[in-house]
Scaffold this motif. Structure first.
Motif, PDB file in Angstrom:
ATOM      1  N   MET A   1       0.851  -1.195   0.000  1.00 60.32           N
ATOM      2  CA  MET A   1       0.000   0.000   0.000  1.00 60.32           C
ATOM      3  C   MET A   1       0.884   1.242   0.000  1.00 60.32           C
ATOM      4  SD  MET A   1      -2.925   1.187   2.737  1.00 60.32           S
ATOM      5  CE  MET A   1      -3.838  -0.341   2.517  1.00 60.32           C
ATOM      6  N   ASP A   2       0.462   2.251  -0.760  1.00 60.44           N
ATOM      7  CA  ASP A   2       1.188   3.507  -0.781  1.00 60.44           C
ATOM      8  C   ASP A   2       1.297   4.058   0.647  1.00 60.44           C
ATOM      9  OD1 ASP A   2       2.129   6.050  -2.284  1.00 60.44           O
ATOM     10  OD2 ASP A   2       0.546   6.769  -0.938  1.00 60.44           O
ATOM     11  N   PRO A   3       2.505   4.450   1.095  1.00 58.09           N
ATOM     12  CA  PRO A   3       2.685   4.903   2.482  1.00 58.09           C
ATOM     13  C   PRO A   3       1.785   6.079   2.868  1.00 58.09           C
ATOM     14  CG  PRO A   3       4.812   4.447   1.481  1.00 58.09           C
ATOM     15  CD  PRO A   3       3.806   4.353   0.387  1.00 58.09           C
ATOM     16  N   LEU A   4       1.587   7.024   1.970  1.00 59.48           N
ATOM     17  CA  LEU A   4       0.726   8.162   2.288  1.00 59.48           C
ATOM     18  C   LEU A   4      -0.728   7.727   2.466  1.00 59.48           C
ATOM     19  CD1 LEU A   4       2.163  10.958  -0.067  1.00 59.48           C
ATOM     20  CD2 LEU A   4       2.158  10.955   2.436  1.00 59.48           C
ATOM     21  N   LEU A   5      -1.175   6.793   1.623  1.00 61.70           N
ATOM     22  CA  LEU A   5      -2.534   6.272   1.746  1.00 61.70           C
ATOM     23  C   LEU A   5      -2.680   5.511   3.059  1.00 61.70           C
ATOM     24  CD1 LEU A   5      -5.355   5.665   0.706  1.00 61.70           C
ATOM     25  CD2 LEU A   5      -4.390   3.744  -0.597  1.00 61.70           C
ATOM     26  N   LEU A   6      -1.650   4.719   3.395  1.00 67.25           N
ATOM     27  CA  LEU A   6      -1.696   3.962   4.643  1.00 67.25           C
ATOM     28  C   LEU A   6      -1.780   4.901   5.838  1.00 67.25           C
ATOM     29  CD1 LEU A   6      -1.580   1.374   6.292  1.00 67.25           C
ATOM     30  CD2 LEU A   6       0.929   1.431   6.090  1.00 67.25           C
ATOM     31  N   LEU A   7      -0.986   5.970   5.826  1.00 68.09           N
ATOM     32  CA  LEU A   7      -1.015   6.921   6.930  1.00 68.09           C
ATOM     33  C   LEU A   7      -2.394   7.557   7.061  1.00 68.09           C
ATOM     34  CD1 LEU A   7       0.295   8.512   9.195  1.00 68.09           C
ATOM     35  CD2 LEU A   7       1.253  10.081   7.489  1.00 68.09           C
ATOM     36  N   ALA A   8      -3.011   7.894   5.932  1.00 69.59           N
ATOM     37  CA  ALA A   8      -4.356   8.482   5.969  1.00 69.59           C
ATOM     38  C   ALA A   8      -5.346   7.505   6.587  1.00 69.59           C
ATOM     39  CB  ALA A   8      -4.795   8.867   4.556  1.00 69.59           C
ATOM     40  N   ARG A   9      -5.204   6.228   6.260  1.00 73.46           N
ATOM     41  CA  ARG A   9      -6.111   5.227   6.819  1.00 73.46           C
ATOM     42  C   ARG A   9      -5.845   5.018   8.312  1.00 73.46           C
ATOM     43  NH1 ARG A   9      -6.966   0.496   2.206  1.00 73.46           N
ATOM     44  NH2 ARG A   9      -7.928   1.885   0.645  1.00 73.46           N
ATOM     45  N   VAL A  10      -4.576   5.028   8.687  1.00 71.91           N
ATOM     46  CA  VAL A  10      -4.233   4.888  10.105  1.00 71.91           C
ATOM     47  C   VAL A  10      -4.885   6.014  10.905  1.00 71.91           C
ATOM     48  CG1 VAL A  10      -2.349   5.026  11.784  1.00 71.91           C
ATOM     49  CG2 VAL A  10      -2.085   3.624   9.731  1.00 71.91           C
ATOM     50  N   ARG A  11      -4.846   7.217  10.368  1.00 78.15           N
ATOM     51  CA  ARG A  11      -5.465   8.351  11.057  1.00 78.15           C
ATOM     52  C   ARG A  11      -6.975   8.158  11.199  1.00 78.15           C
ATOM     53  NH1 ARG A  11      -1.694  12.962   8.176  1.00 78.15           N
ATOM     54  NH2 ARG A  11      -0.337  13.331   9.981  1.00 78.15           N
ATOM     55  N   ALA A  12      -7.602   7.648  10.169  1.00 78.93           N
ATOM     56  CA  ALA A  12      -9.048   7.427  10.230  1.00 78.93           C
ATOM     57  C   ALA A  12      -9.389   6.345  11.248  1.00 78.93           C
ATOM     58  CB  ALA A  12      -9.568   7.050   8.845  1.00 78.93           C
ATOM     59  N   TRP A  13      -8.636   5.257  11.231  1.00 77.41           N
ATOM     60  CA  TRP A  13      -8.876   4.170  12.196  1.00 77.41           C
ATOM     61  C   TRP A  13      -8.644   4.666  13.621  1.00 77.41           C
ATOM     62  CZ3 TRP A  13      -5.150   0.857   8.820  1.00 77.41           C
ATOM     63  CH2 TRP A  13      -5.827   0.425   7.681  1.00 77.41           C
ATOM     64  N   ALA A  14      -7.579   5.456  13.799  1.00 75.54           N
ATOM     65  CA  ALA A  14      -7.251   5.970  15.136  1.00 75.54           C
ATOM     66  C   ALA A  14      -8.370   6.860  15.661  1.00 75.54           C
ATOM     67  CB  ALA A  14      -5.936   6.736  15.096  1.00 75.54           C
ATOM     68  N   SER A  15      -8.942   7.680  14.800  1.00 77.99           N
ATOM     69  CA  SER A  15     -10.035   8.540  15.216  1.00 77.99           C
ATOM     70  C   SER A  15     -11.227   7.713  15.696  1.00 77.99           C
ATOM     71  CB  SER A  15     -10.463   9.438  14.050  1.00 77.99           C
ATOM     72  OG  SER A  15     -11.527  10.283  14.430  1.00 77.99           O
ATOM     73  N   GLU A  16     -11.513   6.614  15.007  1.00 74.36           N
ATOM     74  CA  GLU A  16     -12.605   5.733  15.416  1.00 74.36           C
ATOM     75  C   GLU A  16     -12.344   5.119  16.792  1.00 74.36           C
ATOM     76  OE1 GLU A  16     -12.957   2.814  12.369  1.00 74.36           O
ATOM     77  OE2 GLU A  16     -13.509   4.265  10.809  1.00 74.36           O
ATOM     78  N   LEU A  17     -11.056   4.971  17.145  1.00 79.69           N
ATOM     79  CA  LEU A  17     -10.669   4.351  18.412  1.00 79.69           C
ATOM     80  C   LEU A  17     -10.519   5.361  19.549  1.00 79.69           C
ATOM     81  CD1 LEU A  17      -8.056   1.811  16.989  1.00 79.69           C
ATOM     82  CD2 LEU A  17     -10.200   1.224  18.145  1.00 79.69           C
ATOM     83  N   GLY A  18     -10.800   6.635  19.274  1.00 76.22           N
ATOM     84  CA  GLY A  18     -10.758   7.633  20.329  1.00 76.22           C
ATOM     85  C   GLY A  18      -9.481   8.449  20.402  1.00 76.22           C
ATOM     86  N   PHE A  19      -8.569   8.226  19.463  1.00 78.07           N
ATOM     87  CA  PHE A  19      -7.347   9.029  19.448  1.00 78.07           C
ATOM     88  C   PHE A  19      -7.627  10.371  18.772  1.00 78.07           C
ATOM     89  CE2 PHE A  19      -5.646   4.693  19.728  1.00 78.07           C
ATOM     90  CZ  PHE A  19      -4.828   4.844  20.838  1.00 78.07           C
ATOM     91  N   SER A  20      -6.920  11.401  19.201  1.00 80.21           N
ATOM     92  CA  SER A  20      -7.156  12.751  18.705  1.00 80.21           C
ATOM     93  C   SER A  20      -6.204  13.136  17.578  1.00 80.21           C
ATOM     94  CB  SER A  20      -6.999  13.761  19.847  1.00 80.21           C
ATOM     95  OG  SER A  20      -7.758  13.365  20.964  1.00 80.21           O
ATOM     96  N   GLN A  21      -5.029  12.539  17.561  1.00 80.94           N
ATOM     97  CA  GLN A  21      -4.048  12.901  16.544  1.00 80.94           C
ATOM     98  C   GLN A  21      -3.046  11.765  16.386  1.00 80.94           C
ATOM     99  OE1 GLN A  21      -2.348  16.819  16.992  1.00 80.94           O
ATOM    100  NE2 GLN A  21      -0.589  16.363  15.697  1.00 80.94           N
ATOM    101  N   ILE A  22      -2.605  11.575  15.144  1.00 78.09           N
ATOM    102  CA  ILE A  22      -1.583  10.589  14.819  1.00 78.09           C
ATOM    103  C   ILE A  22      -0.431  11.300  14.120  1.00 78.09           C
ATOM    104  CG2 ILE A  22      -1.019   8.650  13.269  1.00 78.09           C
ATOM    105  CD1 ILE A  22      -2.483   7.731  15.723  1.00 78.09           C
ATOM    106  N   GLY A  23       0.792  10.932  14.498  1.00 74.07           N
ATOM    107  CA  GLY A  23       1.971  11.446  13.832  1.00 74.07           C
ATOM    108  C   GLY A  23       2.942  10.319  13.557  1.00 74.07           C
ATOM    109  N   VAL A  24       3.987  10.626  12.810  1.00 74.54           N
ATOM    110  CA  VAL A  24       5.025   9.633  12.518  1.00 74.54           C
ATOM    111  C   VAL A  24       6.384  10.293  12.701  1.00 74.54           C
ATOM    112  CG1 VAL A  24       6.063   8.115  10.801  1.00 74.54           C
ATOM    113  CG2 VAL A  24       3.576   8.387  10.861  1.00 74.54           C
ATOM    114  N   ALA A  25       7.248   9.637  13.462  1.00 77.39           N
ATOM    115  CA  ALA A  25       8.606  10.129  13.689  1.00 77.39           C
ATOM    116  C   ALA A  25       9.616   9.133  13.134  1.00 77.39           C
ATOM    117  CB  ALA A  25       8.857  10.345  15.178  1.00 77.39           C
ATOM    118  N   GLY A  26      10.755   9.649  12.735  1.00 75.59           N
ATOM    119  CA  GLY A  26      11.863   8.788  12.363  1.00 75.59           C
ATOM    120  C   GLY A  26      12.546   8.255  13.613  1.00 75.59           C
ATOM    121  N   ILE A  27      13.594   7.486  13.441  1.00 69.24           N
ATOM    122  CA  ILE A  27      14.221   6.832  14.589  1.00 69.24           C
ATOM    123  C   ILE A  27      15.591   7.402  14.952  1.00 69.24           C
ATOM    124  CG2 ILE A  27      12.967   4.697  14.196  1.00 69.24           C
ATOM    125  CD1 ILE A  27      15.554   3.547  12.981  1.00 69.24           C
TER     126      ILE A  27
END
Length: 358
Positions: A1-27
């Motif tokens: 899956m395209d990484p940007l599309l996956l991130l958008a979906r992760v944000r949508a799923w997270a919102s359904e689970l009660g999270f307010s914001q999702i971010g991604v950090a490098g290591i």
């Protein structure tokens, strides 16, 4: 899956689970290592030996979880659903009610570790459904993770002078969690700081634990003293604790950005009976059985009954010191302390004796 599309979906799923914001950090957190080492070298971690034991592993995600490529950060707001307008002033006013015990806002409901961990695990399961099996590990303040650093790098907010993460949209009244993953996700942009010349959090700290901007001496912090510290509380700090019996919110209550703090939609963080507006005498009377029952599934249980009594004894002593000797409100406080004067635990007895001498 395209990484940007996956991130958008992760944000949508997270919102359904009660999270307010999702971010991604490098290591690559190498630039944070010097500050972490200096904090440890100064002994600011107090008796939190696990901080020193893990050392710089906190700043090296790939050492903690081999194969980690990205870190998903999640924010969950925790103000109770029924929090009224002007809640900051209301909480400050509680400190003037000497006979009332103050429990930090975050600790009045269900243990956030349980809430976040369960929902982060559901989030990673949704990701696995979309991309197939992948390497991951979920964290909720439960391992050597530079949580605030990862959050700020991923755009959750900036580090305030009190060291907590601040958001222009949500203040600081939120929990953070992470999922270390072996997926290459696009990092989200950090945000700039907006504290400016304000140092209200530094000035308001009852024990002056914020020794400089972004530098906290945990040994003086009331949250550390009432929760993490296992032994006798430093007599210098006891009078400064007031009626705070579990944690301290002062640096957050005073922060102008917390006028934007958000209410949680989850009932998990609603205040339990007895943890808001309860008298010190009543809280001090809890038997160990009642303590365990009332704190089941909550964060307070972890300190145990003896430390709970230790903290309340200090608050009772401070309340007595604040009242004129002719004040009739003193009688139930003195009676409560007298009931514990011969307690089997030496830690409790010492603090009761100190309180009676106040």
């Amino acid at each position: 899956m395209d990484p940007l599309l996956l991130l958008a979906r992760v944000r949508a799923w997270a919102s359904e689970l009660g999270f307010s914001q999702i971010g991604v950090a490098g290591i690559d957190l190498a630039s944070a290592e010097a500050g972490l080492q200096a904090w440890l070298d100064n002994g600011f971690h107090g008796e939190m030996d696990y901080m020193a034991a893990h050392g710089l592993k906190r700043a090296r995600p790939a050492e903690l979880v081999p194969g980690t490529v990205s870190v998903i950060t999640a924010r969950m707001d925790y103000l109770p659903r029924t929090t009224p307008e002007g809640w900051q002033a209301i909480e400050f006013a509680r400190q003037a009610q000497a006979g009332e015990g103050i429990v930090s806002l975050y600790a009045r409901g269900r243990d956030y570790h349980k809430v976040l961990r369960g929902r982060l695990q559901k989030l990673q399961a949704r990701i696995a459904e979309a991309v197939g099996p992948f390497g991951h590990r979920v964290f909720t303040d439960s391992a050597p993770v530079l949580e605030a650093e990862l959050a700020s790098r991923s755009g959750q907010g900036w580090r305030g002078k009190h060291t907590l993460v601040l958001s222009r949209e949500a203040g600081s009244m939120f929990f953070l969690g992470e999922i270390y993953v072996d997926l290459a996700l696009p990092p989200t942009e950090p945000v700039s700081g907006h504290c400016g010349s304000c140092q209200a959090c530094i000035d308001v700290c009852p024990t002056q634990a914020i020794v400089a901007p972004l530098r906290l001496d945990a040994r003086r912090c009331i949250s550390y003293v009432t929760i993490e510290h296992p032994g006798a509380i430093d007599e210098e700090l006891r009078p400064l604790m007031g009626n705070r019996i579990y944690g301290c919110d002062d640096c957050q209550l005073i922060c102008p950005w917390n006028k934007y703090a958000r209410r949680s939609e989850l009932p998990d963080f609603d205040a339990r009976e007895g943890l808001a507006g309860e008298s010190l005498a009543r809280l001090f009377a809890w038997s160990e059985e009642e303590f365990l029952r009332r704190t089941e599934g909550g964060p307070i249980r972890r300190i145990g009954h003896a430390r709970w009594l230790r903290n309340i004894a200090v608050a009772l002593g401070n309340a007595l010191a604040a009242m004129p000797r002719t004040d009739p409100r003193r009688a139930p406080l003195l009676a409560a302390l007298a009931e514990r004067a011969e307690h089997a635990d030496t830690l409790v007895r010492e603090h009761v004796q100190w309180a009676l001498e106040r």
